[in-house]
Structures are given as C-alpha cells and as structure tokens.
Design an enzyme around this catalytic site. Structure first.
Site, PDB file in Angstrom:
ATOM      1  N   GLY A  35       0.778  -1.235   0.000  1.00 37.47           N
ATOM      2  CA  GLY A  35       0.000   0.000   0.000  1.00 37.47           C
ATOM      3  C   GLY A  35       0.804   1.276   0.000  1.00 37.47           C
ATOM      4  O   GLY A  35       0.290   2.323   0.411  1.00 37.47           O
ATOM      5  N   THR A  50       9.082  -4.797  13.569  1.00 31.30           N
ATOM      6  CA  THR A  50       9.549  -5.733  12.549  1.00 31.30           C
ATOM      7  C   THR A  50      10.250  -6.890  13.234  1.00 31.30           C
ATOM      8  O   THR A  50      11.046  -6.689  14.152  1.00 31.30           O
ATOM      9  CB  THR A  50      10.515  -5.071  11.535  1.00 31.30           C
ATOM     10  OG1 THR A  50      11.134  -6.089  10.740  1.00 31.30           O
ATOM     11  CG2 THR A  50      11.598  -4.254  12.211  1.00 31.30           C
ATOM     12  N   ASP A  58      12.476  -8.421  11.866  1.00 30.93           N
ATOM     13  CA  ASP A  58      13.841  -8.382  11.356  1.00 30.93           C
ATOM     14  C   ASP A  58      14.798  -7.603  12.259  1.00 30.93           C
ATOM     15  O   ASP A  58      16.011  -7.749  12.133  1.00 30.93           O
ATOM     16  CB  ASP A  58      13.864  -7.749   9.959  1.00 30.93           C
ATOM     17  CG  ASP A  58      12.931  -8.452   8.986  1.00 30.93           C
ATOM     18  OD1 ASP A  58      12.630  -9.636   9.202  1.00 30.93           O
ATOM     19  OD2 ASP A  58      12.499  -7.797   8.016  1.00 30.93           O
ATOM     20  N   ARG A 112      21.649 -36.760  10.208  1.00 35.77           N
ATOM     21  CA  ARG A 112      21.455 -35.913   9.035  1.00 35.77           C
ATOM     22  C   ARG A 112      21.997 -34.502   9.260  1.00 35.77           C
ATOM     23  O   ARG A 112      22.198 -34.070  10.386  1.00 35.77           O
ATOM     24  CB  ARG A 112      19.962 -35.792   8.703  1.00 35.77           C
ATOM     25  CG  ARG A 112      19.328 -37.055   8.149  1.00 35.77           C
ATOM     26  CD  ARG A 112      17.822 -36.884   8.072  1.00 35.77           C
ATOM     27  NE  ARG A 112      17.180 -38.005   7.385  1.00 35.77           N
ATOM     28  CZ  ARG A 112      15.907 -38.327   7.517  1.00 35.77           C
ATOM     29  NH1 ARG A 112      15.135 -37.625   8.332  1.00 35.77           N
ATOM     30  NH2 ARG A 112      15.401 -39.345   6.846  1.00 35.77           N
TER      31      ARG A 112
END
Length: 368
Positions: A80, A143, A145, A180
């Site tokens: 937006g 955020t 982040d 693994r």
C-alpha cells in the site's frame, strides 16, 4: 486526566504482521481515551486502507483482551505504499500510480489531529514522506527483522527468535537420531539478526547471514569434520537474505505491487542441495517462513509494545511529531524518524554474539 491536546487520533499497522501489534493498538487507544479523552480512528489494512478510505472508530471494548493476540485487529498490507500504489488499468493490467493525495484527503476528511503509524523501515520511510505533505505523525517500530536504526529492539523480534529457537531444538533431536544435516531457513530480509540470535540460542553448528559471505568449501569442511569426529549430524541456520558464493540472493519471486519487488526465499533448499552434492551427506530442509510472524507475542514483546504505544500517544498529545518510540538500554525514548531510517541496522561482523559463537566452534561459512 491530562490536558486535552488531541481530539481525533488515527492509528494503522503497516507492512508485514508480527506478534505485538495488538498490544500497541491497545496501549495507544486506552491511553488516548483514558488520559486525553480523545477518539481513536483505526485505519484498516495499513496505507492501502488509508488510500482507499477504510477506517472505523475504535471503542474501549474493541481494544480489551487483545494484548495476547497475534496479528492485528486492523489488518495490514505491504502493498500500500501511497507513492507506489497498485491500480487496475483499463486493459486489466496492474499499473503503479502516485496515490499520496488520497491519504492527505482522507486525513483531513476524518479530522485527524495526528497519525500513529506502526511498522518497519518501509512504513517509517512512507511516514517521512507524508510528513512533508503536512501530516502529523508519530512512529512505532515494528519488525521481526530488528533492522531499524535508533532502537535496540523492535517488538516482534523476540517472539520470532523464540519460535526459531524452539524449532532448532526440535530439529536437533531428529537430526541426531537420523544422522542428518538439518538446514533451517528463517526470515530477516537483508539483516541476519534472527538467524544469528536463534542460531546461537539453538546451538546451530553453522550460521549463514547476509552480512558474512560464505563459501561452499567452508560449509562442507565443517559438516565433514563433524561427521568424521563422531558427531554424525549438523544444524545449519540460514537467513533468507544470505549471500550465495556468487554474491547474489536467492529470490523466490517478484511482486510489482510492492515497493521492494523482491520476495526472498529458497536459500535453504539451495544450501541443502549443495551440501548433499558436495559431501554425499543426507540433508533435509525446514523453512520456518511465516511461522515466525504468527502466534502470541512473548512477555518481552507485550511489555515493549505497550511501552511503545503509551509513549507514542503521549508524543502525539504533546505535539512531538516526526518522532518514533525507541528502546535504548532499559529506557523507551523518542528519536527522530529520519534517524531511524538513515540506513538499515545490519549485524556488525565483529558483533559480540559472533565473537562468542566462533569461540564455541560455530562456523559462519567464511573460515579459510
């Protein structure tokens, strides 16, 4: 009750969602209602709703019992940007137009005295431009982040790290059982804070972040060394924006509706495939993706979001516009929005967490 200096206060949540948004909305709205007898206008779906004129007045009951809820009761959007607004053209194709005048029109039509915008670097950059058009704005840093300057932490980051750490804990046991290599891809865009913090907390053997270039030789040497020394599994935590040996990012797709069209994703699979091809060790991938954005916020994020919301409302009431609430040390303080968006806050190569991790034997893919 404080002296009434604001009558109508707008609030929106922009960009990607994250845990703690509702805690901010609650803090802003209740402070405005209780301390300033002001009405609060909730703008729906971020700046997209601002352009399109979608809003509703919030009552006390709307913001009660939401401090523990993830997501946002107002909705949000990362498509937006008023200066980069997607609009369907006569031929049915999407065109990008400047719709900022609609924001100014709606701000005046709704009789807003100020806007509190909750978001990350993209939202704060939009706020900076809107202030140039005469809007009174206070920012709240959001955020997962954690890449906004001028604040030690953004809310949502702690929750995302907690989710990623738990995932690494769970992958640790299955990696050990099946011998693994387990690669876990986490969000973070161009900053490695989530991968670094969760990787350190979750005991990852290799952490790959955008700020430190890696080589296949270094990664493969690490997992093979562990294998030959009897440690028949390895955990790799990789940030979605990690730079590959050729210097580029792995881009999942492009979305022209977004200001930054690149949608990162897929580096985990790329790393796993190369480890398997070069070492012949069995490797599996887990992409945490939007799991990091969802669910209830941690106690830390609830408290931080509440402090941010309270200060933001106070700043708006005092006419201290162009500022953003920020955490510096143990204190929540106002900082200039322009300082918060001066540049992305990236992980310094000599950060204390990196130094500690290297001492513990964690590799970052740059070892000679």
């Amino acid at each position: 009750m404080a002296e009434k200096k604001i009558q109508r206060l707008g609030i929106l949540t922009g960009g990607g969602d994250c845990p703690g948004l509702n805690a901010v909305i609650r803090a802003v709205a209740k402070t405005a209602m209780n301390d300033y007898d002001a009405s609060v206008i909730g703008i729906e779906d971020g700046f997209e709703g601002f352009v399109c004129g979608h809003m509703r007045e919030l009552e006390n009951r709307d913001v009660s019992g939401i401090v523990n809820l993830g997501g946002t009761i107002l909705g949000t959007s990362n498509k937006g940007d008023p200066w980069h607004f997607p609009e369907e053209q006569a031929d049915g194709k999407i065109g990008i137009v400047d719709a900022s005048h609609h924001v100014v029109k709606n701000y005046k039509r709704w009789g807003l005295d100020a806007l509190i915008a909750i978001g990350g670097d993209g939202t704060m950059n939009i706020c900076s431009k809107l202030m140039g058009l005469g809007l009174n704005i206070v920012g709240v840093p959001k955020t997962i982040d954690n890449d906004l300057m001028a604040t030690d932490y953004t809310f949502g980051f702690d929750t995302a790290v907690s989710v990623a750490t738990e995932a690494l804990d769970r992958l640790h046991t299955t990696a050990s059982a099946h011998h693994r290599v387990m690669v876990t891809e986490v969000m973070g865009r161009y900053a490695g804070w989530i991968a670094l913090t969760a990787g350190l907390a979750g005991g990852a053997d290799i952490i790959l972040i955008p700020e430190i270039p890696f080589s296949w030789e270094s990664i493969c040497r690490k997992v093979l060394e562990r294998s030959t020394r009897g440690k028949r599994f390895s955990l790799v935590c990789v940030a979605e924006g990690a730079k590959c040996p050729d210097g580029g990012e792995v881009v999942k797709s492009f979305d022209v509706k977004r200001t930054d069209a690149k949608q990162l994703g897929g580096v985990g699979e790329f790393v796993a495939r190369n480890i398997t091809e070069k070492t012949e060790l069995e490797t599996r991938v887990t992409v945490l993706g939007h799991l990091l954005r969802g669910g209830s916020p941690t106690a830390f994020d609830r408290v931080l979001a509440t402090k941010f919301g309270h200060l933001a409302c106070k700043l708006a009431a005092e006419g201290q516009f162009g500022r953003m609430a920020a955490l510096q040390g143990a204190e929540v303080v106002p900082v200039l929005i322009k300082d918060a968006i001066a540049k992305l806050k990236l992980v310094p190569p000599n950060h204390a967490m990196i130094v500690a991790a290297r001492s513990l034997g964690t590799a970052f893919g740059d070892e000679a």
